[in-house]
Enzyme design. Structure first.
Site, PDB file in Angstrom:
ATOM      1  N   ASP A  87      79.648  45.430  -2.386  1.00  0.00           N
ATOM      2  CA  ASP A  87      78.700  45.908  -3.408  1.00  0.00           C
ATOM      3  C   ASP A  87      77.583  46.736  -2.780  1.00  0.00           C
ATOM      4  O   ASP A  87      77.190  47.784  -3.301  1.00  0.00           O
ATOM      5  CB  ASP A  87      78.125  44.760  -4.255  1.00  0.00           C
ATOM      6  CG  ASP A  87      77.923  43.473  -3.482  1.00  0.00           C
ATOM      7  OD1 ASP A  87      78.746  43.192  -2.590  1.00  0.00           O
ATOM      8  OD2 ASP A  87      76.959  42.753  -3.743  1.00  0.00           O
ATOM      9  N   TYR A 145      97.390  43.166  -4.070  1.00  0.00           N
ATOM     10  CA  TYR A 145      98.481  44.118  -4.321  1.00  0.00           C
ATOM     11  C   TYR A 145      99.832  43.619  -3.829  1.00  0.00           C
ATOM     12  O   TYR A 145     100.828  44.306  -3.991  1.00  0.00           O
ATOM     13  CB  TYR A 145      98.189  45.449  -3.629  1.00  0.00           C
ATOM     14  CG  TYR A 145      97.229  46.332  -4.387  1.00  0.00           C
ATOM     15  CD1 TYR A 145      95.906  45.991  -4.501  1.00  0.00           C
ATOM     16  CD2 TYR A 145      97.656  47.528  -4.974  1.00  0.00           C
ATOM     17  CE1 TYR A 145      95.010  46.792  -5.172  1.00  0.00           C
ATOM     18  CE2 TYR A 145      96.776  48.338  -5.654  1.00  0.00           C
ATOM     19  CZ  TYR A 145      95.453  47.971  -5.748  1.00  0.00           C
ATOM     20  OH  TYR A 145      94.570  48.764  -6.421  1.00  0.00           O
ATOM     21  N   ASP A 151      90.672  50.759  -2.828  1.00  0.00           N
ATOM     22  CA  ASP A 151      91.078  51.524  -4.009  1.00  0.00           C
ATOM     23  C   ASP A 151      89.840  51.992  -4.772  1.00  0.00           C
ATOM     24  O   ASP A 151      89.681  53.176  -5.093  1.00  0.00           O
ATOM     25  CB  ASP A 151      91.941  50.613  -4.894  1.00  0.00           C
ATOM     26  CG  ASP A 151      92.637  51.384  -5.999  1.00  0.00           C
ATOM     27  OD1 ASP A 151      92.775  52.610  -5.875  1.00  0.00           O
ATOM     28  OD2 ASP A 151      93.045  50.756  -6.994  1.00  0.00           O
ATOM     29  N   LYS A 157      84.164  41.582   1.198  1.00  0.00           N
ATOM     30  CA  LYS A 157      83.400  40.738   0.272  1.00  0.00           C
ATOM     31  C   LYS A 157      83.456  39.311   0.844  1.00  0.00           C
ATOM     32  O   LYS A 157      83.768  38.337   0.137  1.00  0.00           O
ATOM     33  CB  LYS A 157      84.064  40.866  -1.107  1.00  0.00           C
ATOM     34  CG  LYS A 157      83.263  40.359  -2.253  1.00  0.00           C
ATOM     35  CD  LYS A 157      82.072  41.188  -2.621  1.00  0.00           C
ATOM     36  CE  LYS A 157      81.251  40.433  -3.653  1.00  0.00           C
ATOM     37  NZ  LYS A 157      79.863  40.834  -3.753  1.00  0.00           N
TER      38      LYS A 157
END
Ligand code: NAI
Length: 420
Positions: A275, A139, A299, A209
């Site tokens: 995940d 972002y 988000d 992640k």
């Protein structure tokens, strides 16, 4: 702003699309609550701040400098959703506001309200507060279009200077930069732990992640754990501590260690790969309380958890810099162009964001009043269609606002009796 002020000056951005409809309802609810809670002794003087599409059409600038200056000057403000053109036009005003005011923590409490239609079996198991990093990651806005000189130069550097051969289509790639810093991760995780400690919550889960993006997402995880060790050594512990006790003293002692820590209000620091965390939202929501996440993961997580407890139409949000005190409270959904002007939007996300704002300035009595009446109306099914199984029973946005104000007035007369 001084906490004992009787009139607060609060800037507001009405927003695009459904913004004006939900803002008008929210404003009248907040004003009425303040009036009732403080017996006409306190009030809010609202300052209209131009931003978004309407400002772009009027002045050619979707975020005039004077608007940013006003948000900075008064520190605490509230906003409706703003439209962002996709694939061109101006950059997201939401992202610009967060970056220019350095509002590094996007805080989203997610708790199920009884009566809301939910797609999952046990929505009441969800009680999470998401702390999403708000200024870094993909972002940051460092992104270059395909065939631009910047993209060509970056790709050339990556291939020829860094000797990376894994850009699959170098001649037709757009390129963006993912930035995760130690300072950025530390201040976000610090606020998440602080929140858990102050609100006596059992754990902070760092979602990342890091298995794939070792230095950026992996850095976020490592810096998160270090933040707990460095700044909160007395009030945090980890599964590694548990395993250590188990290794040295056995299973029973390790279980006792967990129980003692929970009884003392200590915060368990844990992490999940993104995940797996999405699976946990559905299968093991009780294992998670405060969530600390990078910008993009945060988000996705926010909308996914919101979907389990009634959707983005009801979940509130705030963008906060805990160091400067600057905070912009906002509806978490977008400008919903598909339903704009139809008087069917759910204003609760903005209303609950108003509740968060009132708590932030310590006007807790007004916040309590709004929250109680909102929960009562939800329980009675007197809400907009998006929260109901039977959509035909939904109230119009304005109708919901009028019912809410009436209910607050009768609440004033009969107090908790109206809850039954
Ligand atoms: P959206 O959140 O506006 O809409 C997604 C779906 O949810 C739509 O079907 C919409 O009707 C429904 N919905 C949203 N808010 C609702 C409410 N209060 N009551 C009932 N239903 C509601 O997301 P979308 O369509 O992806 O984005 C539209 C615009 O909003 C885009 O320009 C986007 O960039 C912007 N946006 C702005 C945000 C902000 O200001 N913080 C956040 C997300 C998107």
């Amino acid at each position: 702003m001084s906490e004992d002020a009787k009139t607060l000056k609060i800037p507001f951005i009405e927003g695009d699309g459904i913004g004006p409809e939900i803002w008008s309802v929210t404003k009248s609810i907040i004003d009425t609550a303040v009036k009732i809670a403080y017996d006409n002794d306190r009030s809010i003087s609202w300052i209209n701040v131009p931003a978004g599409n309407s400002s772009f059409i009027e002045s050619g600038d979707p975020l005039p400098k004077s608007s940013l200056d006003t948000l900075k000057k008064y520190k605490v403000s509230i906003k409706g959703p703003l439209t962002t053109p996709v694939g061109g036009g101006f950059r997201s005003i939401n992202v610009q506001i967060r970056q220019k005011l350095d509002l590094y923590a996007c805080v989203r409490p997610m708790k199920y309200a009884e009566g809301v239609a939910s797609p999952i079996k046990n929505p009441a198991d969800i009680d999470m507060v998401i702390f999403r990093e708000n200024t870094e990651d993909l972002y940051a806005g460092i992104e270059f279009d395909v065939n631009s000189p910047e993209a060509k130069s970056l790709i050339d550097t990556i291939e020829n200077t860094f000797k990376q051969t894994n850009i699959r289509f170098p001649n037709s790639s757009a390129i963006g930069i993912k930035l995760i810093s130690q300072e950025g991760s530390e201040r976000l995780v610090k606020s998440a732990i602080q929140y858990a400690v102050e609100n006596k919550l059992p754990s902070v889960t760092i979602v990342h992640k890091g298995n794939i993006m070792k230095f950026t997402e992996g850095g976020f995880k490592n810096w998160g754990y270090e933040t707990a060790k460095t700044f909160f050594p007395e009030v945090t512990y980890t599964w590694a501590d548990f395993n250590e006790v188990k290794k040295l003293k056995g299973e029973a002692a390790a279980k006792e260690f967990l129980q003692n820590n929970a009884a003392k209000g200590k915060v368990l620091m844990q992490d999940r790969i993104a995940d797996a965390f999405f699976q946990d939202i559905l299968l093991h929501p009780k294992n998670h309380s405060v969530i600390a996440a990078t910008n993009l993961n945060g988000d996705y997580i926010s909308d996914s958890v919101a979907g389990c407890i009634g959707g983005i139409g009801i979940s509130p949000g705030a963008n906060i810099n805990y160091e400067t005190g600057c905070a912009v409270f906002e509806a978490t959904h977008g400008s919903a162009p598909d339903i704009a002007g139809k008087d069917i939007a759910n204003p609760l996300s903005l209303i609950f964001s108003g509740v968060m704002m009132l708590r932030y300035v310590n006007w807790n009595e007004a916040a309590d009043l709004i929250e109680n009446v909102a929960l009562n109306l939800i329980l009675k099914g007197k809400v907009t269609a998006d929260l109901l199984e039977d959509k035909s029973k939904g109230l119009a946005c304005s109708e919901f606002g009028n019912t809410f104000v009436k209910e607050m007035n009768s609440f004033q007369l009969s107090g908790l009796a109206t809850k039954n």
